[in-house]
Design a protein around this motif. Structure first.
Motif, mmCIF file in Angstrom:
data_model
loop_
_atom_site.group_PDB
_atom_site.id
_atom_site.type_symbol
_atom_site.label_atom_id
_atom_site.label_comp_id
_atom_site.label_asym_id
_atom_site.label_seq_id
_atom_site.Cartn_x
_atom_site.Cartn_y
_atom_site.Cartn_z
ATOM 1 N N LEU A 1 -1.495 10.086 -1.820
ATOM 2 C CA LEU A 1 -0.002 10.402 -2.292
ATOM 3 C C LEU A 1 0.790 9.182 -2.293
ATOM 4 C CD1 LEU A 1 0.832 13.783 -0.045
ATOM 5 C CD2 LEU A 1 -0.119 13.446 -2.620
ATOM 6 N N ASP A 2 1.442 9.105 -3.428
ATOM 7 C CA ASP A 2 2.224 7.769 -3.837
ATOM 8 C C ASP A 2 3.522 8.371 -4.018
ATOM 9 O OD1 ASP A 2 3.223 5.401 -4.564
ATOM 10 O OD2 ASP A 2 1.920 5.279 -6.486
ATOM 11 N N SER B 1 -2.326 7.457 2.619
ATOM 12 C CA SER B 1 -3.339 6.543 2.220
ATOM 13 C C SER B 1 -4.602 7.013 3.145
ATOM 14 C CB SER B 1 -2.851 5.262 1.853
ATOM 15 O OG SER B 1 -2.270 4.910 3.175
ATOM 16 N N TYR B 2 -5.797 7.024 2.672
ATOM 17 C CA TYR B 2 -6.878 6.851 3.337
ATOM 18 C C TYR B 2 -7.345 5.408 3.096
ATOM 19 C CZ TYR B 2 -6.919 11.799 2.741
ATOM 20 O OH TYR B 2 -6.706 13.159 2.521
ATOM 21 N N ASP B 3 -7.567 4.375 4.413
ATOM 22 C CA ASP B 3 -7.874 3.029 4.297
ATOM 23 C C ASP B 3 -7.167 2.471 3.076
ATOM 24 O OD1 ASP B 3 -9.656 3.535 6.280
ATOM 25 O OD2 ASP B 3 -11.328 4.134 5.331
ATOM 26 N N GLN C 1 -2.198 14.164 8.152
ATOM 27 C CA GLN C 1 -1.032 13.194 8.703
ATOM 28 C C GLN C 1 -0.593 12.504 7.432
ATOM 29 O OE1 GLN C 1 0.026 12.970 11.876
ATOM 30 N NE2 GLN C 1 -1.427 14.236 12.812
ATOM 31 N N TYR C 2 0.793 12.158 7.226
ATOM 32 C CA TYR C 2 1.199 11.542 6.371
ATOM 33 C C TYR C 2 2.285 10.438 6.674
ATOM 34 C CZ TYR C 2 5.407 14.340 7.068
ATOM 35 O OH TYR C 2 6.547 14.952 7.565
ATOM 36 N N SER D 1 -4.606 18.612 -3.352
ATOM 37 C CA SER D 1 -4.841 19.061 -2.195
ATOM 38 C C SER D 1 -4.394 18.491 -1.051
ATOM 39 C CB SER D 1 -6.388 19.130 -1.915
ATOM 40 O OG SER D 1 -7.002 20.244 -2.761
ATOM 41 N N THR D 2 -4.423 17.297 -0.893
ATOM 42 C CA THR D 2 -3.692 16.332 -0.119
ATOM 43 C C THR D 2 -2.290 16.707 0.214
ATOM 44 O OG1 THR D 2 -5.380 14.565 -0.639
ATOM 45 C CG2 THR D 2 -3.338 13.935 0.757
#
Lengths: 223, 244
Positions: free
Chosen positions: B20-21, B13-15, B55-56, B44-45
């Motif tokens: 990606l879930d 997540s970004y903020d 980072q994930y 793309s992510t």
């Protein structure tokens, strides 16, 4: 004719020229030594500020801010007259070198940071995806591109450092300005001062012209 | 057989935005997987997480059994996994040949002559050997992307990630890049291709994955996904991209 005899007295100039040239040599030595040390210091500080661990990065930032805020003359006098009280006694040359290097390093660090930040993110990502180490990414990919961006502002900084070497005459370093004031006192005529001013201009004009040329060239987007 | 690339419960997540879930995906060695879906769907992510350009977390990604995470494993993963970017990202200060030679010389410690020979062979393979001494800026977009593919191949990767490799190209240059990619498929190298080229996906992919809202909403053979999509959102997406 009085003006000519006072300010542009040829015999006085010829007499004082050997003294002025020894002064010029000291000025050049101090300028080059400070520029080289300032470049190395600036690159290291820029990299620490951008990629160092947090506390180191903070210290680098504080260093940059302090030495961009302090007037060089104040710093020079501190180094030359205050440090002896804690047992650090530097000659006028090395005191001036220390002050000029510390300040030049701070400015150079900001120039390098701007240059590195101008490199597109994709260049870093491509390097990482290829498995290049951080060191190789910087040395082979990022810095060679950043150098082209930072050359005009770095040259500008060199000009400033050379000009600021004149401050060293305050701590009795026998540089070009100091020799000129001495020659003026000996001859009781200000012509040596005019001579010194002309020598500064002759020394720095080509650099100023070079910066102007580089700036227009890079603005045209030569990559 | 164990999958070569594996994602288990990967989120990112970004903020507040969930890119990606909880994604699960297994890609076998040598398989060609195309990922399609609307922009912003996380395609793309996903590929950028596989070599940790993003980072994930939480979740786990492994490549060849090696966990993908910061640390000394990362160099091993990146040496195995090549990536081709939408914007080429060639090194503009190096010639085409030097672009291809750089990484093998630095990370595989190849000597100059070996790296040179290998670079020339690869440039020949992507059809631009005669441009070897030019700079990237002197090449067309299609040629630049082919150089980028050669540069990636020089590391002899076991897997290739393509992040919309033809999206920045003029239409007439898309074909030459897709041809090179087609030539790589089914040569043993594992490929994950994020693309908007439906024709390529249908023709080359072993498996097509459809993403939307950070999730994999559909996966199957090209025939299954393109001809008999089970999800309404897949049908809507395909209708939108295939209608023009």
């Amino acid at each position: 004719m009085d003006i000519v005899r006072t300010f542009f007295n040829w015999p006085v100039l010829v007499d004082s020229l050997p003294l002025l040239l020894t002064g010029l040599w000291v000025t050049i030595q101090l300028g080059v030594a400070s520029i080289v040390a300032g470049l190395i210091l600036g690159l290291v500080v820029a990299l620490l500020r951008m990629y160092g661990p947090k506390p180191v990065a903070v210290i680098a930032k504080i260093y940059i801010d302090i030495f961009r805020s302090i007037p060089i003359l104040v710093l020079l006098i501190l180094v030359y007259y205050a440090l002896p009280f804690v047992g650090i006694r530097l000659s006028s040359f090395w005191a001036a070198w220390t002050a000029l290097t510390l300040v030049s390093g701070a400015y150079t660090a900001e120039i390098f940071r701007a240059g590195i930040e101008a490199i597109p993110k994709g260049q870093f990502e491509a390097s990482q995806a290829l498995g290049l180490s951080s060191r190789h990414m910087m040395v082979d990919v990022v810095l060679p591109q950043a150098i082209r961006i930072v050359i005009p502002p770095l040259t500008n900084n060199c000009i400033n450092v050379i000009k600021d070497t004149a401050l060293a005459s305050v701590v009795a370093m026998p540089d070009l300005l100091k020799q000129a004031t001495q020659a003026q006192a000996l001859a009781a005529n200000p012509t040596p001062l005019i001579g010194a001013a002309l020598i500064y201009i002759i020394l720095l004009w080509p650099l100023v012209a070079l910066v102007a040329r580089l700036e227009t060239r890079f603005k045209r987007g030569v990559r | 057989m164990a999958p070569y690339i594996s994602l288990k419960g990967v989120s990112k997540s970004y903020d507040k935005f969930l890119a990606l879930d909880n994604v699960d995906l297994e890609v076998a060695a040598g398989e060609v997987v195309c990922i399609i879906g609307p922009s912003g769907s996380g395609k793309s992510t996903l590929v950028r997480c596989v070599n940790l350009l993003e980072q994930y977390g939480p979740g786990e990604i492994t490549v060849g059994g090696i966990p993908v995470c910061a640390g000394k494993n990362l160099a091993a993963v990146r040496a195995e996994v090549g990536m081709v970017f939408q914007s080429f990202n060639l090194f503009p200060h190096l010639t085409v040949k030097r672009n291809v030679m750089l990484a093998p010389m630095r990370t595989r410690k190849l000597d100059e002559a070996t790296a040179d020979a290998r670079a020339m062979a690869l440039l020949k393979r992507v059809g631009i050997a005669e441009q070897a001494d030019k700079y990237p800026g002197q090449l067309s977009g299609g040629q630049q992307q082919r150089v980028a593919i050669a540069r990636t191949l020089a590391m002899e990767p076991k897997a290739l990630l393509f992040d919309e490799p033809t999206s920045a190209l003029d239409p007439e240059m898309v074909g030459e890049v897709l041809d090179v990619m087609r030539g790589l498929a089914h040569t043993g190298v594992t490929m994950i291709v994020v693309t908007h080229e439906m024709g390529f996906a249908r023709q080359v992919a072993d498996r097509v994955i459809v993403m939307d809202g950070g999730r994999i909403i559909e996966a199957g053979t090209p025939a299954e996904v393109f001809d008999r999509p089970s999800q309404q959102r897949t049908q809507d997406f395909l209708k939108a991209v295939l209608s023009h």
